[in-house]
Design a protein around this motif. Structure first.
Motif, mmCIF file in Angstrom:
data_model
loop_
_atom_site.group_PDB
_atom_site.id
_atom_site.type_symbol
_atom_site.label_atom_id
_atom_site.label_comp_id
_atom_site.label_asym_id
_atom_site.label_seq_id
_atom_site.Cartn_x
_atom_site.Cartn_y
_atom_site.Cartn_z
ATOM 1 N N GLU A 14 0.824 -1.213 0.000
ATOM 2 C CA GLU A 14 0.000 0.000 0.000
ATOM 3 C C GLU A 14 0.857 1.261 0.000
ATOM 4 O OE1 GLU A 14 -3.367 0.092 -0.251
ATOM 5 O OE2 GLU A 14 -3.325 -2.086 -0.423
ATOM 6 N N ILE A 15 0.248 2.342 -0.424
ATOM 7 C CA ILE A 15 0.881 3.656 -0.327
ATOM 8 C C ILE A 15 1.177 3.922 1.137
ATOM 9 C CG2 ILE A 15 0.412 6.131 -0.516
ATOM 10 C CD1 ILE A 15 -1.119 5.490 -3.114
ATOM 11 N N THR B 87 4.522 4.859 -2.629
ATOM 12 C CA THR B 87 4.689 3.470 -2.204
ATOM 13 C C THR B 87 6.129 3.226 -1.753
ATOM 14 O OG1 THR B 87 2.960 2.814 -3.753
ATOM 15 C CG2 THR B 87 4.365 1.061 -2.893
ATOM 16 N N ALA B 88 7.095 3.792 -2.457
ATOM 17 C CA ALA B 88 8.505 3.644 -2.087
ATOM 18 C C ALA B 88 8.803 4.308 -0.747
ATOM 19 C CB ALA B 88 9.406 4.217 -3.175
ATOM 20 N N HIS C 89 7.833 3.721 2.039
ATOM 21 C CA HIS C 89 8.032 2.779 3.147
ATOM 22 C C HIS C 89 9.511 2.701 3.523
ATOM 23 C CE1 HIS C 89 4.055 0.998 3.626
ATOM 24 N NE2 HIS C 89 3.924 1.066 2.312
ATOM 25 N N SER C 90 10.375 2.937 2.543
ATOM 26 C CA SER C 90 11.821 2.866 2.758
ATOM 27 C C SER C 90 12.459 4.160 2.268
ATOM 28 C CB SER C 90 12.405 1.682 1.975
ATOM 29 O OG SER C 90 13.808 1.795 1.893
ATOM 30 N N PRO C 91 12.902 5.034 3.197
ATOM 31 C CA PRO C 91 13.572 6.259 2.757
ATOM 32 C C PRO C 91 14.784 5.985 1.864
ATOM 33 C CG PRO C 91 13.076 6.388 5.091
ATOM 34 C CD PRO C 91 12.774 4.976 4.653
ATOM 35 N N ALA C 92 15.473 4.873 2.093
ATOM 36 C CA ALA C 92 16.630 4.542 1.259
ATOM 37 C C ALA C 92 16.194 4.254 -0.174
ATOM 38 C CB ALA C 92 17.377 3.340 1.840
ATOM 39 N N THR C 93 15.110 3.488 -0.330
ATOM 40 C CA THR C 93 14.603 3.177 -1.669
ATOM 41 C C THR C 93 14.055 4.423 -2.335
ATOM 42 O OG1 THR C 93 14.077 0.936 -0.971
ATOM 43 C CG2 THR C 93 12.969 1.732 -2.955
ATOM 44 N N LEU C 94 13.305 5.211 -1.598
ATOM 45 C CA LEU C 94 12.751 6.453 -2.131
ATOM 46 C C LEU C 94 13.860 7.410 -2.558
ATOM 47 C CD1 LEU C 94 10.271 8.247 -2.659
ATOM 48 C CD2 LEU C 94 10.378 8.935 -0.247
ATOM 49 N N ILE D 114 6.380 -5.998 -7.941
ATOM 50 C CA ILE D 114 6.350 -6.464 -6.553
ATOM 51 C C ILE D 114 5.281 -5.724 -5.755
ATOM 52 C CG2 ILE D 114 7.662 -6.495 -4.370
ATOM 53 C CD1 ILE D 114 10.176 -7.039 -6.187
ATOM 54 N N ALA D 115 5.233 -4.394 -5.896
ATOM 55 C CA ALA D 115 4.308 -3.580 -5.094
ATOM 56 C C ALA D 115 2.876 -3.625 -5.608
ATOM 57 C CB ALA D 115 4.801 -2.130 -5.057
ATOM 58 N N GLY D 116 2.716 -3.885 -6.905
ATOM 59 C CA GLY D 116 1.368 -3.780 -7.480
ATOM 60 C C GLY D 116 0.879 -2.348 -7.396
ATOM 61 N N THR D 117 1.756 -1.408 -7.693
ATOM 62 C CA THR D 117 1.473 0.022 -7.549
ATOM 63 C C THR D 117 0.174 0.398 -8.245
ATOM 64 O OG1 THR D 117 3.869 0.372 -7.584
ATOM 65 C CG2 THR D 117 2.473 2.326 -7.797
ATOM 66 N N ASP D 118 -0.695 1.090 -7.508
ATOM 67 C CA ASP D 118 -1.961 1.558 -8.070
ATOM 68 C C ASP D 118 -1.694 2.588 -9.154
ATOM 69 O OD1 ASP D 118 -3.649 0.000 -6.466
ATOM 70 O OD2 ASP D 118 -3.650 1.504 -4.863
ATOM 71 N N LEU D 119 -2.307 2.391 -10.310
ATOM 72 C CA LEU D 119 -2.122 3.257 -11.468
ATOM 73 C C LEU D 119 -2.729 4.635 -11.216
ATOM 74 C CD1 LEU D 119 -0.956 3.173 -14.321
ATOM 75 C CD2 LEU D 119 -3.194 2.475 -15.133
#
Length: 185
Positions: free
Chosen positions: A5-6, A34-35, A37-42, A163-168
């Motif tokens: 989820e976001i 969505t990213a 969740h992880s400041p490093a990934t974002l 992986i995330a299934g990010t909402d369009l």
């Protein structure tokens, strides 16, 4: 429906990065939310795009590579997002469709698309001929490395969205390019 989820809890340090995204883009797409969740990934995502903003290859070529990579990796989110960005760069629907299919009229752009495909298909193990063909089409060594970087960040976002299934949050464009000319308006 999203598989991840976001993130709406910004106590993890992501708020400052999302504020930078808003400042730079005027919006915060769902992939960034969505990213979060992880400041490093974002941060990796934003810093990568920021660095590529200084590349020698044009924004048009970068978007065409992004569309082709989205197609090769079957990522509808990225196909939709980069089609929207392409439209901002004045791409017509034929250019979007052709980019998804790896087709360009301009020889240098075609060479960049071909190089990106080869990077994926050959897992980076390009032959001397592959590099010579890119150079013969006018792609410099710096641009070869930038095609690699653009390809890789787009592989990351494609896989992230799988992986995330990010909402369009963009008008839908199928990564396959099928019926794109009638459904991508």
């Amino acid at each position: 429906m999203a598989r991840i989820e976001i993130n709406s809890n910004f106590e993890n340090g992501s708020k400052e990065i999302l504020d930078r995204v808003m400042e730079l883009r005027g919006q915060v797409p769902n992939i960034f939310k969505t990213a979060a969740h992880s400041p490093a990934t974002l941060g990796f995502l934003l810093d990568g795009y920021t660095a590529l903003g200084r590349s020698k290859i044009s924004a048009q070529i970068k978007e065409k590579i992004a569309l082709r990579v989205a197609s090769l990796n079957n990522c509808d989110y990225c196909a939709s997002a980069h089609a929207a960005m392409g439209r901002r760069l004045k791409f017509d629907e034929n250019q979007i469709h052709d980019s998804l299919k790896g087709i360009a009229v301009d020889p240098k752009t075609q060479a960049a698309l071909t190089l990106s495909e080869q990077i994926i298909e050959k897992q980076g193990k390009l032959s001397d001929d592959d590099l010579a063909n890119a150079r013969n089409a006018g792609i410099s060594d710096a641009e070869i490395l930038e095609v690699l970087a653009v390809t890789c960040i787009n592989i990351f976002t494609n896989y992230f969205n799988h992986i995330a299934g990010t909402d369009l949050d963009y008008p839908f464009v199928p990564a396959s390019g099928k019926e794109c000319l009638t459904t991508c308006d």
